[in-house]
Design a protein around this motif. Structure first.
Motif, PDB file in Angstrom:
ATOM      1  N   PHE A  60      36.690  31.733  35.779  1.00  0.00           N
ATOM      2  CA  PHE A  60      37.705  31.561  36.827  1.00  0.00           C
ATOM      3  C   PHE A  60      37.330  32.398  38.039  1.00  0.00           C
ATOM      4  O   PHE A  60      37.400  31.949  39.178  1.00  0.00           O
ATOM      5  CB  PHE A  60      39.078  32.023  36.318  1.00  0.00           C
ATOM      6  N   TYR A  61      36.920  33.637  37.767  1.00  0.00           N
ATOM      7  CA  TYR A  61      36.589  34.569  38.857  1.00  0.00           C
ATOM      8  C   TYR A  61      35.417  34.051  39.687  1.00  0.00           C
ATOM      9  O   TYR A  61      35.388  34.197  40.901  1.00  0.00           O
ATOM     10  CB  TYR A  61      36.272  35.943  38.277  1.00  0.00           C
ATOM     11  N   LYS A  62      34.469  33.416  38.979  1.00  0.00           N
ATOM     12  CA  LYS A  62      33.308  32.879  39.704  1.00  0.00           C
ATOM     13  C   LYS A  62      33.648  31.567  40.390  1.00  0.00           C
ATOM     14  O   LYS A  62      32.784  30.905  40.926  1.00  0.00           O
ATOM     15  CB  LYS A  62      32.140  32.705  38.739  1.00  0.00           C
ATOM     16  N   GLY A  63      34.909  31.172  40.345  1.00  0.00           N
ATOM     17  CA  GLY A  63      35.377  30.032  41.145  1.00  0.00           C
ATOM     18  C   GLY A  63      35.044  28.699  40.535  1.00  0.00           C
ATOM     19  O   GLY A  63      34.856  27.728  41.251  1.00  0.00           O
TER      20      GLY A  63
ATOM     21  N   VAL B  92      46.381  32.622  33.502  1.00  0.00           N
ATOM     22  CA  VAL B  92      45.396  33.694  33.747  1.00  0.00           C
ATOM     23  C   VAL B  92      46.031  35.058  33.471  1.00  0.00           C
ATOM     24  O   VAL B  92      45.455  35.902  32.771  1.00  0.00           O
ATOM     25  CB  VAL B  92      44.845  33.606  35.196  1.00  0.00           C
ATOM     26  N   VAL B 175      43.927  26.496  42.852  1.00  0.00           N
ATOM     27  CA  VAL B 175      42.825  26.894  41.971  1.00  0.00           C
ATOM     28  C   VAL B 175      41.881  27.825  42.731  1.00  0.00           C
ATOM     29  O   VAL B 175      41.461  28.859  42.225  1.00  0.00           O
ATOM     30  CB  VAL B 175      42.104  25.610  41.493  1.00  0.00           C
ATOM     31  N   ILE B 178      43.481  31.241  43.323  1.00  0.00           N
ATOM     32  CA  ILE B 178      43.451  32.152  42.159  1.00  0.00           C
ATOM     33  C   ILE B 178      42.135  32.923  42.139  1.00  0.00           C
ATOM     34  O   ILE B 178      42.110  34.124  41.860  1.00  0.00           O
ATOM     35  CB  ILE B 178      43.679  31.384  40.849  1.00  0.00           C
ATOM     36  N   SER B 179      41.042  32.231  42.448  1.00  0.00           N
ATOM     37  CA  SER B 179      39.736  32.915  42.543  1.00  0.00           C
ATOM     38  C   SER B 179      39.791  33.995  43.601  1.00  0.00           C
ATOM     39  O   SER B 179      39.301  35.110  43.404  1.00  0.00           O
ATOM     40  CB  SER B 179      38.663  31.914  42.963  1.00  0.00           C
ATOM     41  N   ALA B 182      41.777  36.903  42.380  1.00  0.00           N
ATOM     42  CA  ALA B 182      41.004  37.700  41.419  1.00  0.00           C
ATOM     43  C   ALA B 182      40.055  38.632  42.168  1.00  0.00           C
ATOM     44  O   ALA B 182      39.912  39.808  41.829  1.00  0.00           O
ATOM     45  CB  ALA B 182      40.230  36.789  40.479  1.00  0.00           C
ATOM     46  N   GLU B 183      39.427  38.083  43.206  1.00  0.00           N
ATOM     47  CA  GLU B 183      38.513  38.888  44.038  1.00  0.00           C
ATOM     48  C   GLU B 183      39.264  40.037  44.696  1.00  0.00           C
ATOM     49  O   GLU B 183      38.804  41.175  44.734  1.00  0.00           O
ATOM     50  CB  GLU B 183      37.908  37.957  45.102  1.00  0.00           C
ATOM     51  N   LEU B 186      40.135  42.748  42.037  1.00  0.00           N
ATOM     52  CA  LEU B 186      38.988  43.516  41.531  1.00  0.00           C
ATOM     53  C   LEU B 186      38.358  44.395  42.612  1.00  0.00           C
ATOM     54  O   LEU B 186      37.766  45.428  42.298  1.00  0.00           O
ATOM     55  CB  LEU B 186      37.941  42.566  40.945  1.00  0.00           C
TER      56      LEU B 186
END
Lengths: 134, 332
Positions: A60-63, B92, B175, B178-179, B182-183, B186
């Protein structure tokens, strides 16, 4: 008239039985190896599930959202078995197996101490109040 | 001051012993209520769950039930609020919480309350009180509960900050958002600075308080406070974390006071009366240091009011002696 010392002993006996949810006879038969093995098995299962969840979250983090998990893997589950991921998994499991062994060994040692204490109190209770109860 | 604190502790212990159930009920209700309101304040996307008519009964349920029900109720609220925005976002966040449970909280279930306390303090903006005070009472392994609490708070805080963006996006765009979220989480420098500062302080206080020296706890408080201040200021300058330094300093000073009060009330050892003993038996030589605990007994003062009727009410202004029986008559 309530016998205070009798109530205290009974409360402590009940506390032990409630905490361990097994009879003292069953706990006597439980060996350290069995308890640790049971704990380690559950730990391996739970940490494998956690590792898979972490892999999915990383994707998910890597898109890579918007594609389903299978497409993300390029139509093959072989990607899951790349050396990097396998080494990371092995290291992850090894760490948690060590943690589980230490944790359950300590839990077994504490349980044995409490069982001894329980037996001692039970004997005291039977000696002092056993006839009264009959 | 020490005597006052010890007497206060004794009085509270007696009060708690007498009214334990009522105090626990009130505490659990108040904690759940405030926690639900703070949660709604941070990520209150679902209007129905923001209604006090939903929050107050939920807090009442938490008050009557065991502690794990509070955790479940809070998790359900989090899921429902996030689900109203995006299913993927809710999944998530739930996955992150599940990983925390599987990797740590299943070994140490009581640490969940520390996680809740950490989030609670962060929402109330009194977070700088935490590391020193918690480290005085808890063991090393609870550092993970503190760190997980910090991470969860910043997740909720970031999601709350992006509320406007999240509610406007279509399901496909969400979608990508959300990425992006997350970035942001972090790479959140404030979170990294607080994580490092709190973790190092917690470990340092724990190490110093276990040293076999007199006044170890007092030294641990001083060491913890200094390390927390220095680390957070250095992190703020180095990482550009944007921490509110007056709040950091004020919080650290307050935490010093609270930590010393805890130390006196709950770990009172009188090092001025310590004794060094030396003896032996068949197997060992014993070198023992005995430090007496500080104890104060609180006197139970009962005031009895003797309500003497006034002489006017008796209808006489003179004192009427009571007729005592004669000694001769008493035998008969």
């Amino acid at each position: 008239m309530i016998n205070e010392s009798k109530v205290k002993i009974l409360s402590k006996l009940a506390g032990f039985e409630k905490k361990h949810r097994k009879t003292p006879e069953e706990l006597e038969k439980l060996t350290k190896g069995r308890m640790v093995a049971h704990g380690v098995c559950w730990t391996v299962i739970m940490t494998t599930v956690a590792f898979l969840i972490i892999l999915i979250l990383l994707s998910f983090y890597k898109g890579s959202l918007g594609t389903n998990w299978y497409s993300f893997l390029g139509g093959s589950y072989d990607k899951l078995f790349r050396p990097g991921i396998l080494i990371a998994y092995a290291a992850f499991e090894l760490f948690y197996i060590v943690v589980a062994i230490v944790f359950y060994s300590k839990k077994y040692k504490n349980m044995k101490k409490e069982l001894e204490e329980y037996r001692r109190r039970r004997t005291n209770y039977n000696d002092f109040y056993g006839r009264e109860d009959k | 001051m020490t005597t006052f604190l010890l007497e206060l502790k004794e009085r509270w212990s007696r009060l708690y012993d007498r009214h334990e159930k009522k105090i626990l009920f009130i505490f659990k209700f108040a904690f759940s209520l405030i926690a639900l309101f703070l949660l709604t304040n941070e990520i209150g996307f679902l209007t129905v769950l923001k209604n006090p008519l939903v929050i107050i009964p939920s807090a009442a349920v938490c008050a009557f039930t065991p502690g794990f029900v509070t955790v479940i109720v809070l998790s359900v609220f989090v899921f429902m609020h996030l689900f109203s925005v995006s299913l993927q976002l809710a999944m998530v966040v739930m996955a992150v919480m599940l990983v925390m449970y599987l990797l740590f909280f299943r070994f140490c279930p009581k640490a969940i309350y520390i996680l809740l306390l950490v989030i609670f303090c962060f929402c109330l903006r009194i977070e700088y009180v935490l590391p020193v005070c918690l480290a005085l009472m808890l063991s090393f392994n609870y550092i993970f509960a503190v760190d997980f609490g910090i991470v969860l708070f910043y997740i909720f805080h970031t999601i709350g900050a992006y509320e406007a963006v999240l509610t406007r996006q279509t399901s496909v765009d969400k979608v990508g958002v959300i990425s992006y979220l997350a970035e942001s989480i972090l790479n959140n420098r404030a979170m990294i600075a607080v994580l490092i500062g709190f973790s190092v302080t917690f470990l340092l206080v724990n190490i110093v308080r276990r040293l076999p020296i007199s006044y170890a706890r007092a030294y641990s408080i001083i060491a913890g406070v200094i390390s927390q201040l220095i680390l957070l200021i250095v992190m703020d300058i180095w990482l550009g974390a944007g921490l509110h330094l007056p709040a950091v300093i004020a919080g650290t000073i307050v935490s010093t006071g609270i930590a010393f009060i805890f130390n006196v009330m709950f770990f009172g050892a009188d090092f001025t009366r310590q004794e060094h003993l030396q003896f032996e038996d068949d197997e060992y030589y014993y070198y023992v240091k005995a430090v007496p605990k500080r104890n104060v007994t609180v006197s139970d003062v009962k005031v009895t009011h003797i309500n003497a009727k006034s002489l006017k009410d008796r209808g006489t202004t003179e004192f009427t002696p009571v007729d005592w029986p004669d000694d001769d008559n008493a035998d008969k």
